[in-house]
Design a protein around this motif. Structure first.
Motif, mmCIF file in Angstrom:
data_model
loop_
_atom_site.group_PDB
_atom_site.id
_atom_site.type_symbol
_atom_site.label_atom_id
_atom_site.label_comp_id
_atom_site.label_asym_id
_atom_site.label_seq_id
_atom_site.Cartn_x
_atom_site.Cartn_y
_atom_site.Cartn_z
ATOM 1 N N VAL A 117 35.363 43.125 40.192
ATOM 2 C CA VAL A 117 34.720 44.333 40.226
ATOM 3 C C VAL A 117 34.572 44.911 41.836
ATOM 4 O O VAL A 117 33.858 44.200 42.426
ATOM 5 C CB VAL A 117 33.285 44.498 39.414
ATOM 6 C CG1 VAL A 117 32.666 45.949 39.539
ATOM 7 C CG2 VAL A 117 33.693 44.127 38.148
ATOM 8 N N TYR A 118 35.431 46.106 41.995
ATOM 9 C CA TYR A 118 35.196 46.361 43.529
ATOM 10 C C TYR A 118 33.982 47.280 43.546
ATOM 11 O O TYR A 118 34.025 48.315 42.870
ATOM 12 C CB TYR A 118 36.444 47.346 43.692
ATOM 13 C CG TYR A 118 36.940 47.500 45.187
ATOM 14 C CD1 TYR A 118 38.117 47.157 45.621
ATOM 15 C CD2 TYR A 118 36.084 48.346 46.068
ATOM 16 C CE1 TYR A 118 38.457 47.374 46.679
ATOM 17 C CE2 TYR A 118 36.437 48.603 47.216
ATOM 18 C CZ TYR A 118 37.371 48.279 47.641
ATOM 19 O OH TYR A 118 37.908 48.452 49.008
ATOM 20 N N PRO A 119 33.040 46.784 44.415
ATOM 21 C CA PRO A 119 31.671 47.448 44.421
ATOM 22 C C PRO A 119 31.730 48.666 45.099
ATOM 23 O O PRO A 119 32.453 48.857 46.078
ATOM 24 C CB PRO A 119 30.925 46.663 45.254
ATOM 25 C CG PRO A 119 31.819 45.573 46.088
ATOM 26 C CD PRO A 119 33.105 45.638 45.428
ATOM 27 N N ALA A 120 30.805 49.614 44.594
ATOM 28 C CA ALA A 120 30.484 51.043 45.495
ATOM 29 C C ALA A 120 30.263 51.026 46.687
ATOM 30 O O ALA A 120 30.599 51.848 47.692
ATOM 31 C CB ALA A 120 29.676 51.667 44.510
ATOM 32 N N MET A 121 29.654 49.838 47.111
ATOM 33 C CA MET A 121 28.886 49.549 48.360
ATOM 34 C C MET A 121 30.174 49.325 49.579
ATOM 35 O O MET A 121 29.668 49.524 50.483
ATOM 36 C CB MET A 121 28.120 48.655 48.327
ATOM 37 C CG MET A 121 26.831 48.728 49.200
ATOM 38 S SD MET A 121 25.808 47.181 48.888
ATOM 39 C CE MET A 121 24.606 47.727 47.727
ATOM 40 N N SER A 122 31.287 48.962 49.187
ATOM 41 C CA SER A 122 32.021 48.544 50.149
ATOM 42 C C SER A 122 33.549 49.412 50.018
ATOM 43 O O SER A 122 33.927 50.007 49.092
ATOM 44 C CB SER A 122 32.811 47.066 49.852
ATOM 45 O OG SER A 122 33.704 46.707 50.710
ATOM 46 N N ARG A 123 34.123 49.101 51.147
ATOM 47 C CA ARG A 123 35.524 50.183 51.436
ATOM 48 C C ARG A 123 36.673 49.003 51.748
ATOM 49 O O ARG A 123 37.733 49.486 52.016
ATOM 50 C CB ARG A 123 35.449 51.044 52.356
ATOM 51 C CG ARG A 123 34.596 52.248 51.944
ATOM 52 C CD ARG A 123 34.091 53.340 53.061
ATOM 53 N NE ARG A 123 33.265 54.285 52.358
ATOM 54 C CZ ARG A 123 33.592 55.671 52.517
ATOM 55 N NH1 ARG A 123 34.739 56.132 52.734
ATOM 56 N NH2 ARG A 123 32.618 56.529 52.081
ATOM 57 N N GLN A 124 36.241 47.637 51.978
ATOM 58 C CA GLN A 124 37.198 46.937 52.071
ATOM 59 C C GLN A 124 36.912 45.437 51.424
ATOM 60 O O GLN A 124 35.944 44.675 51.984
ATOM 61 C CB GLN A 124 37.570 46.562 53.459
ATOM 62 C CG GLN A 124 38.993 45.773 53.646
ATOM 63 C CD GLN A 124 39.320 45.277 55.177
ATOM 64 O OE1 GLN A 124 38.650 45.646 56.076
ATOM 65 N NE2 GLN A 124 40.311 44.298 55.008
ATOM 66 N N VAL A 125 37.732 45.287 50.489
ATOM 67 C CA VAL A 125 37.501 43.961 49.739
ATOM 68 C C VAL A 125 38.687 43.116 49.777
ATOM 69 O O VAL A 125 39.765 43.620 49.599
ATOM 70 C CB VAL A 125 37.145 44.074 48.037
ATOM 71 C CG1 VAL A 125 37.018 42.805 47.311
ATOM 72 C CG2 VAL A 125 35.868 45.094 48.058
ATOM 73 N N GLY A 179 43.810 39.419 53.175
ATOM 74 C CA GLY A 179 43.864 40.942 53.253
ATOM 75 C C GLY A 179 43.166 41.470 52.050
ATOM 76 O O GLY A 179 42.414 40.677 51.255
ATOM 77 N N PRO A 180 43.307 42.914 51.934
ATOM 78 C CA PRO A 180 42.812 43.606 51.042
ATOM 79 C C PRO A 180 43.361 43.784 49.729
ATOM 80 O O PRO A 180 44.416 43.568 49.500
ATOM 81 C CB PRO A 180 42.551 45.093 51.755
ATOM 82 C CG PRO A 180 43.690 45.011 52.690
ATOM 83 C CD PRO A 180 44.270 43.813 52.959
ATOM 84 N N VAL A 181 42.585 44.088 48.522
ATOM 85 C CA VAL A 181 42.925 44.305 47.632
ATOM 86 C C VAL A 181 42.575 45.829 46.985
ATOM 87 O O VAL A 181 41.494 46.266 47.726
ATOM 88 C CB VAL A 181 42.230 43.563 46.300
ATOM 89 C CG1 VAL A 181 42.593 41.875 46.588
ATOM 90 C CG2 VAL A 181 40.657 43.440 46.280
ATOM 91 N N GLN A 182 42.917 46.313 46.163
ATOM 92 C CA GLN A 182 42.678 47.631 45.585
ATOM 93 C C GLN A 182 42.294 47.752 43.921
ATOM 94 O O GLN A 182 42.965 46.931 43.289
ATOM 95 C CB GLN A 182 43.841 48.766 45.866
ATOM 96 C CG GLN A 182 43.976 48.730 47.345
ATOM 97 C CD GLN A 182 42.922 49.540 48.025
ATOM 98 O OE1 GLN A 182 41.803 50.020 47.548
ATOM 99 N NE2 GLN A 182 42.790 49.269 49.442
ATOM 100 N N PRO A 183 41.711 48.628 43.326
ATOM 101 C CA PRO A 183 41.586 48.585 42.124
ATOM 102 C C PRO A 183 42.910 48.587 41.551
ATOM 103 O O PRO A 183 43.740 49.645 41.930
ATOM 104 C CB PRO A 183 40.735 49.761 41.800
ATOM 105 C CG PRO A 183 40.008 49.927 42.919
ATOM 106 C CD PRO A 183 40.898 49.338 44.147
ATOM 107 N N GLY A 184 43.260 47.932 40.485
ATOM 108 C CA GLY A 184 44.601 47.828 39.772
ATOM 109 C C GLY A 184 45.433 46.869 40.261
ATOM 110 O O GLY A 184 46.466 46.417 39.651
ATOM 111 N N ASP A 185 44.954 46.135 41.492
ATOM 112 C CA ASP A 185 46.100 44.911 41.906
ATOM 113 C C ASP A 185 45.778 43.632 40.851
ATOM 114 O O ASP A 185 44.568 43.701 40.030
ATOM 115 C CB ASP A 185 45.292 44.453 43.037
ATOM 116 C CG ASP A 185 45.976 45.355 44.399
ATOM 117 O OD1 ASP A 185 46.754 46.345 44.038
ATOM 118 O OD2 ASP A 185 45.388 45.199 45.545
ATOM 119 N N HIS A 186 46.684 42.790 40.988
ATOM 120 C CA HIS A 186 46.512 41.659 40.502
ATOM 121 C C HIS A 186 46.531 40.558 41.362
ATOM 122 O O HIS A 186 47.626 40.337 42.125
ATOM 123 C CB HIS A 186 47.662 41.587 39.423
ATOM 124 C CG HIS A 186 47.825 40.270 38.546
ATOM 125 N ND1 HIS A 186 47.065 40.272 37.211
ATOM 126 C CD2 HIS A 186 48.568 39.234 38.494
ATOM 127 C CE1 HIS A 186 47.425 39.163 36.755
ATOM 128 N NE2 HIS A 186 48.269 38.556 37.435
#
Lengths: 260, 260
Positions: free
Chosen positions: A96-104, A227-234
């Motif tokens: 779950v990509y948290p609202a608190m972050s902009r780079q996971v 490196g970064p992930v985005q919602p929708g990534d696998h």
């Protein structure tokens, strides 16, 4: 031998996986003897995280190639951090990509699963305290890691510790290939032969600080290529001889997207 | 109301302390109703750590007076770190000075004990998730904290989280006096009125990162005056309205003293 944790019709249990069959065991930290008379077909079962650690002890920069790539001196001693039990998810569960972050970011790792209480253990004895190995993803909010200096917040969000699919026994931890695939493209690839502090040394070092309990996990560090992930990534972590740990990335519910 | 955890003839239980009497309760995180028909005399019982946290979430620099004394800017957000469950000890149990360190410091703190699962909790709702408050000592190997940069090793040694003596309910956490006595001499003294991030805000902030579970504790930071202990010392954390948490310091067994 492959050990999994399963859910079937309201019951949760550990089991030995043999081909497409699962033979339940009462407590794999005590005995790998199957409970007689019961077996399941693997596809009937939901696969859960393979253990319930009381803590995950993680090691910072621990790949020689990654350290050299970054131009950093090799550390004298392992640098440790903890991830809480509440961060654990199993195969297929969403990160779950948290609202608190902009780079996971993803971080593929070999994880050690502790078999029995380890306190002040010598390196030569470490193997006796290990049940086996599994795949781990040390998911990290990179922006918060940089902001805080301390890494705890960045690494402790719920769902930031995918583990699985199985605990595999009898492996040599010193020659595992560790890879990460993002949407099918390989992003990380190295071997645990590159570990600055190998597995038995880590178990010994950590056990001289804090007692390790059955089911606790040690994350051995990540190689180059994070490196970064985005919602929708696998995202998939693959460790040779263990298997493939796959998780989708989803946006935290009820929040507004904060990245483009 | 004071809630303790006790050991008596092989049995471990929670109980409400009324004067010199203890009335057992089945599960203080569910109900504070005594189990009918049983009571004990307090002096007959061994007092244990008042709860068994799955994790202790701790806050760095959080006292305004301490930050100003150090000439440091006040932090924008709490800086978090974790102590593992294996670090917890109870009143009277020894803090073990590890062979790996040459400077171990006391840090007196107010600890919050979580009553029920807290996830994405607003500040106004935080009180509903708190069972009560207790005293904590965030024992820290200062030399290793400086060496590692990350604070985890320094704060995670077995015995480095004394908690107790009781969980006290119904307190205002905003005006507690927090003191530390080393061999009877007061070394730390401040009020939680000085907290940069007060208790309800901390609960809310942390619950937006990681789920807090019943019995988990939040350590709210330490005031000015931290300093070293030596084997043979007697350390006491005193929080007004809660009580006195006393622990001796002993040398790790089987090791050679490495300080003069």
């Amino acid at each position: 031998m492959r050990i999994g944790r399963f859910h079937y019709r309201g019951e949760i249990f550990y089991g030995i996986v043999e081909g497409e069959m699962v033979l339940p065991v009462a407590d794999p930290f005590q005995s790998l003897e199957p409970v007689s008379g019961r077996q399941f077909a693997l596809p009937e079962l939901d696969l859960l995280a393979p253990c319930l650690p009381t803590k995950a002890v993680c090691v910072g920069l621990n790949y020689r190639d990654h350290a050299l790539e970054l131009g950093m001196a090799l550390p004298e001693e392992p640098v440790l951090f903890l991830k809480p039990s509440t961060a654990v998810i199993g195969p297929g569960e969403p990160i779950v990509y948290p609202a608190m972050s902009r780079q996971v970011d993803y971080e593929a790792e070999l994880a050690v699963v502790i078999k029995k209480r380890a306190r002040q253990v010598r390196e030569e004895e470490a193997g006796d305290h290990i049940l086996g190995y599994t795949c781990a993803n040390d998911v990290t909010a990179r922006d918060l890691q940089k902001k805080d200096g301390q890494w705890t917040r960045a690494k402790s969000f719920d769902s930031f510790l995918p583990l699985g699919p199985y605990i595999v026994t009898g492996l040599n931890p010193g020659d595992r290939e560790v890879s990460l695939y993002l949407n099918g493209e390989r992003k990380q690839h190295s071997s645990t032969a590159q570990l600055i502090f190998p597995v038995y040394r880590l178990v010994s070092f950590i056990s001289r600080i804090m007692t390790l309990l059955p089911g606790d996990v040690i994350l051995t560090g990540t190689p180059a290529g994070v490196g970064p992930v985005q919602p929708g990534d696998h995202v998939e972590v693959v460790v040779s001889g263990i298997g493939r740990l796959a998780n989708p990335v989803v946006l935290q519910g009820g929040t507004v997207p904060i990245f483009a």
